[in-house]
Design an enzyme around this catalytic site. Structure first.
Site, PDB file in Angstrom:
ATOM      1  N   HIS A 195       9.310  28.089   5.232  1.00 53.83           N
ATOM      2  CA  HIS A 195       8.237  28.560   4.577  1.00 53.83           C
ATOM      3  C   HIS A 195       8.293  29.659   5.343  1.00 53.83           C
ATOM      4  O   HIS A 195       8.392  30.417   4.748  1.00 53.83           O
ATOM      5  CB  HIS A 195       7.484  26.968   5.313  1.00 53.83           C
ATOM      6  CG  HIS A 195       7.277  26.092   4.365  1.00 53.83           C
ATOM      7  ND1 HIS A 195       8.216  25.534   3.557  1.00 53.83           N
ATOM      8  CD2 HIS A 195       7.079  24.663   5.314  1.00 53.83           C
ATOM      9  CE1 HIS A 195       8.514  24.432   3.407  1.00 53.83           C
ATOM     10  NE2 HIS A 195       7.683  23.957   4.214  1.00 53.83           N
ATOM     11  N   ASP A 232      12.306  25.296  -1.184  1.00 55.67           N
ATOM     12  CA  ASP A 232      11.093  25.623  -0.629  1.00 55.67           C
ATOM     13  C   ASP A 232      10.329  26.025  -1.369  1.00 55.67           C
ATOM     14  O   ASP A 232       9.371  26.645  -2.554  1.00 55.67           O
ATOM     15  CB  ASP A 232      11.655  27.143   0.240  1.00 55.67           C
ATOM     16  CG  ASP A 232      10.580  26.810   1.339  1.00 55.67           C
ATOM     17  OD1 ASP A 232       9.209  26.864   0.743  1.00 55.67           O
ATOM     18  OD2 ASP A 232      10.738  27.478   2.520  1.00 55.67           O
ATOM     19  N   HIS A 233       9.286  25.050  -1.050  1.00 53.29           N
ATOM     20  CA  HIS A 233       7.723  24.892  -2.428  1.00 53.29           C
ATOM     21  C   HIS A 233       6.809  25.247  -1.670  1.00 53.29           C
ATOM     22  O   HIS A 233       6.160  25.807  -2.578  1.00 53.29           O
ATOM     23  CB  HIS A 233       7.443  23.625  -2.156  1.00 53.29           C
ATOM     24  CG  HIS A 233       6.011  22.738  -1.360  1.00 53.29           C
ATOM     25  ND1 HIS A 233       6.997  22.583  -0.102  1.00 53.29           N
ATOM     26  CD2 HIS A 233       4.921  23.146  -1.216  1.00 53.29           C
ATOM     27  CE1 HIS A 233       5.611  22.407   0.848  1.00 53.29           C
ATOM     28  NE2 HIS A 233       4.534  23.384   0.436  1.00 53.29           N
TER      29      HIS A 233
HETATM   30  C1  BG6 Z   1       6.003  20.147   4.035  1.00 55.01           C
HETATM   31  C2  BG6 Z   1       6.096  19.362   5.740  1.00 55.01           C
HETATM   32  O1  BG6 Z   1       7.543  21.306   3.983  1.00 55.01           O
HETATM   33  O2  BG6 Z   1       5.093  21.001   3.863  1.00 55.01           O
HETATM   34  C3  BG6 Z   1       4.949  19.155   6.049  1.00 55.01           C
HETATM   35  O3  BG6 Z   1       7.859  18.925   5.726  1.00 55.01           O
HETATM   36  C4  BG6 Z   1       3.967  20.083   5.720  1.00 55.01           C
HETATM   37  O4  BG6 Z   1       4.718  18.471   7.131  1.00 55.01           O
HETATM   38  C5  BG6 Z   1       3.543  20.555   3.980  1.00 55.01           C
HETATM   39  O5  BG6 Z   1       2.473  19.104   5.974  1.00 55.01           O
HETATM   40  C6  BG6 Z   1       3.024  21.602   4.165  1.00 55.01           C
HETATM   41  O6  BG6 Z   1       2.497  22.095   2.422  1.00 55.01           O
HETATM   42  P1  BG6 Z   1       1.541  22.533   2.064  1.00 55.01           P
HETATM   43  O7  BG6 Z   1       2.113  23.020   0.697  1.00 55.01           O
HETATM   44  O8  BG6 Z   1       0.533  21.275   2.211  1.00 55.01           O
HETATM   45  O9  BG6 Z   1       0.963  23.608   2.995  1.00 55.01           O
END
Ligand code: BG6
Ligand code: NDP
Length: 543
Positions: free
Chosen positions: A277, A214-215
């Site tokens: 997230h 989960d990034h």
């Molecule tokens: C991804 C989603 O996991 O996270 C995207 O699939 C979203 O839809 C993105 O735009 C948002 O990531 P960050 O790091 O830009 O908040």
């Protein structure tokens, strides 16, 4: 690129006014900055979905940065796998094109990268992969260590894992120490499919080998929630229902679905952002203190917190949620189309691009504290934050007129952009009269750690998978519990009455979402306006 404490300090010293010999207050802190990331062991990394968007935009650039930081071992290589017919050279050209900023260390490695063209249900694909892995061990010095990355479409994750098992690839090669698999999101579409996928993965790999990514967990500011809570004595006594009146989590994006309309149609905001997230951020913010930073001790506490989030009946789910979809509108002065006019989106799409929820955490620490969550695309700004609003003083000494600009104390964990922490509190406005208004005490990552060159989310997480640190990855019971929480909303919305509300692009979502919080006498924060009103640092929120 500076990667060790001494060179970081040296780089900072070089930036200081050469005429000044007075040490700055931050010097002590700067000299002790730890290396950004430790050296990774030799490893052959196999990317399934090597021709895809994620590989080009996130994985390869992250690997290039790791190489140029000096973190990758000389015995590192990549084997790409996908159906697109490419030769090794064509794949290498794609790698170079995807990493225009790659430096000499990265370029020195890419010449050895290999590519396998093939279907995941065909034995030839895995026979070829196997022989490339053996060759990498013999020639490139990868030492039998393997890191598989499932960056392909989620419906084939299980198939790939099974094929790896069938071809004897789920353990380390000769002399190796590990074989691990990184699995991209989404992990399942609902509880049943997540359980089935866990089952398939576990038939091929031991749980200790599986790294569900989960990034958000790779973001420094998300990890800083742990530091704030558990390295400081002053917050813990007030981090509970006695002092906290409400918690708001906002994940707002100003972008629309961009080129991912086809994917988004199968997902929506609940699956795309909330199940993963938001649940991760909530778990870190609200969990009890782990007994150590060991991966499973942290994950045990996250699971316990998720288990305390109430699971509504479908009727309650309708009552406690508002789902929306953006119409055409204006974002940052630019006219943008509505969701239904985006590429690969059905003209009568029922997919939500906005979601607001009211959650409860049923434990001694949080009982009775409303937890509001909202996320959306095409909102006025890109901002992710967690705001804890504290209860009012029991008796306000100052009359209504002099305190009308005073708002409750709020602690804001700013995850992005403009990363930092703000504490809003009341202060006397200079002058004869006793006029009180809210001001903000502000910590900014950029200012406090200028020059620290933090690793981005993917860099950090890929590195952690290489070194075998699973702390920031999601365990099977976590992912299942997160689906248990969100599943009733999916059920509820498929029934009549689980309707969709519309909002013009560039606004903070449908009006119904305001009513969701107003029913409890609360209101949404406006992350842009509220900080500015409080006299905080000028924000640099990206529109
Ligand atoms: C991804 C989603 O996991 O996270 C995207 O699939 C979203 O839809 C993105 O735009 C948002 O990531 P960050 O790091 O830009 O908040
Ligand atoms: P893409 O649509 O770009 O596809 C990835 C790969 O899947 C392609 O290389 C394609 O390769 C392969 N593929 C497509 N269809 C099939 C099929 N039917 N059978 C086998 N392979 C197929 O996806 P992304 O790169 O965007 O996403 C990959 C993963 O990462 C997904 O799980 C996604 O949810 C996740 N993710 C992506 C993010 C992003 O920003 N892109 C963000 C967060 C997560 P080929 O046709 O050559 O086989």
């Amino acid at each position: 690129m500076t990667t060790d404490p001494i060179s970081i300090a040296a780089a900072m010293d070089a930036e200081r006014d050469p005429g000044s010999d007075t040490p700055s207050a931050a010097d002590g802190e700067r000299r002790t900055l730890p290396p950004v990331l430790s050296k990774a062991p030799p490893v052959a990394m196999v990317i399934f979905g090597a021709s895809g968007d994620l590989t080009a935009r996130k994985i390869l650039p992250a690997l290039a940065r790791l190489a140029d930081r000096g973190v990758l071992d000389d015995g590192f290589t990549v084997i790409g796998v996908a159906r697109t017919e490419w030769s090794d050279d064509e794949f290498r050209a794609h790698v170079t094109e995807s990493t225009p900023d790659g430096g000499p260390k990265w370029r020195a490695l890419t010449g050895r990268f290999k590519y396998v063209t093939g279907e995941y249900d065909h034995p030839d694909t895995f026979d070829q992969l196997r022989s490339h892995l053996d060759e990498a061990d013999r020639i490139d010095g990868t030492d039998g260590n393997r890191l598989y990355y499932l960056a392909t479409i989620p419906s084939v994750f299980g198939l790939v894992a099974q094929a790896l098992a069938k071809h004897g690839c789920t353990g380390p090669g000769a002399g190796g120490n590990f074989a691990r698999v990184v699995v991209e999101k989404p992990f399942g579409r609902d509880l049943d499919s997540a359980l089935a996928l866990n089952d398939e993965m576990h038939r091929a790999f031991d749980e200790s080998q599986i790294y569900r990514i989960d990034h958000y967990m790779g973001k420094e500011t998300v990890q800083n929630v742990l530091a704030l809570r558990f390295a400081n004595a002053i917050f813990e006594p007030i981090w509970n229902r006695r002092y906290v009146e409400q918690v708001q989590v906002t994940v707002a994006e100003s972008l629309g679905v961009e080129h991912r309309g086809g994917f988004y149609e199968t997902a929506g905001a609940l699956r795309d952002i909330v199940q993963n997230h938001v649940m991760q951020v909530l778990a870190l913010t609200l969990m009890e203190s782990p007994t150590s930073t060991e991966a499973d001790r942290v994950r045990d506490e996250k699971v316990k917190l998720l288990q305390a989030i109430d699971i509504p009946t479908p009727d309650e789910a309708v009552d406690k949620s508002v789902r929306g979809q953006y119409l055409a509108g204006t974002v940052d002065g630019v006219d943008v189309p509505g969701y239904r006019a985006e590429d690969d989106v059905a003209p009568d799409s029922q997919t939500e691009t906005y979601l607001a929820l009211r959650l409860r955490v049923e434990n001694w620490r949080w009982a009775g504290v409303p937890i509001y969550v909202r996320t959306g695309k095409r909102l006025p700004a890109r901002v992710t934050e967690v705001a804890l609003t504290f209860r009012q003083v029991p008796f306000l000494l100052f009359d209504h007129r002099s305190s009308r600009d005073l708002r409750p104390n709020t602690l804001i964990l700013r995850i992005q952009p403009d990363e930092g922490i703000s504490l809003e509190f009341g202060a006397k406005v200079p002058g004869e009269k006793f006029h009180i208004r809210s001001v903000a005490m502000d910590f900014s990552y950029d200012e406090a750690f200028a020059g620290a060159d933090a690793a981005d989310g993917y860099e950090r997480l890929i590195h952690d998978a290489m070194v075998g640190d699973a702390t920031l990855f999601i365990r099977s019971d976590e992912v299942e519990q997160a689906w248990r929480i969100v599943d009733p909303y999916l059920t509820a919305w498929s029934e009549p009455g689980g309707g969709l509300h519309f909002y013009p692009a560039g606004t903070w979502g449908p009006h119904m979402a305001d009513l969701l919080v107003e029913r409890s006498g609360d209101e949404w924060r406006n992350p842009v306006v509220d900080l500015e009103l409080s006299g905080g640092r000028q924000t640099h929120l990206e529109q």
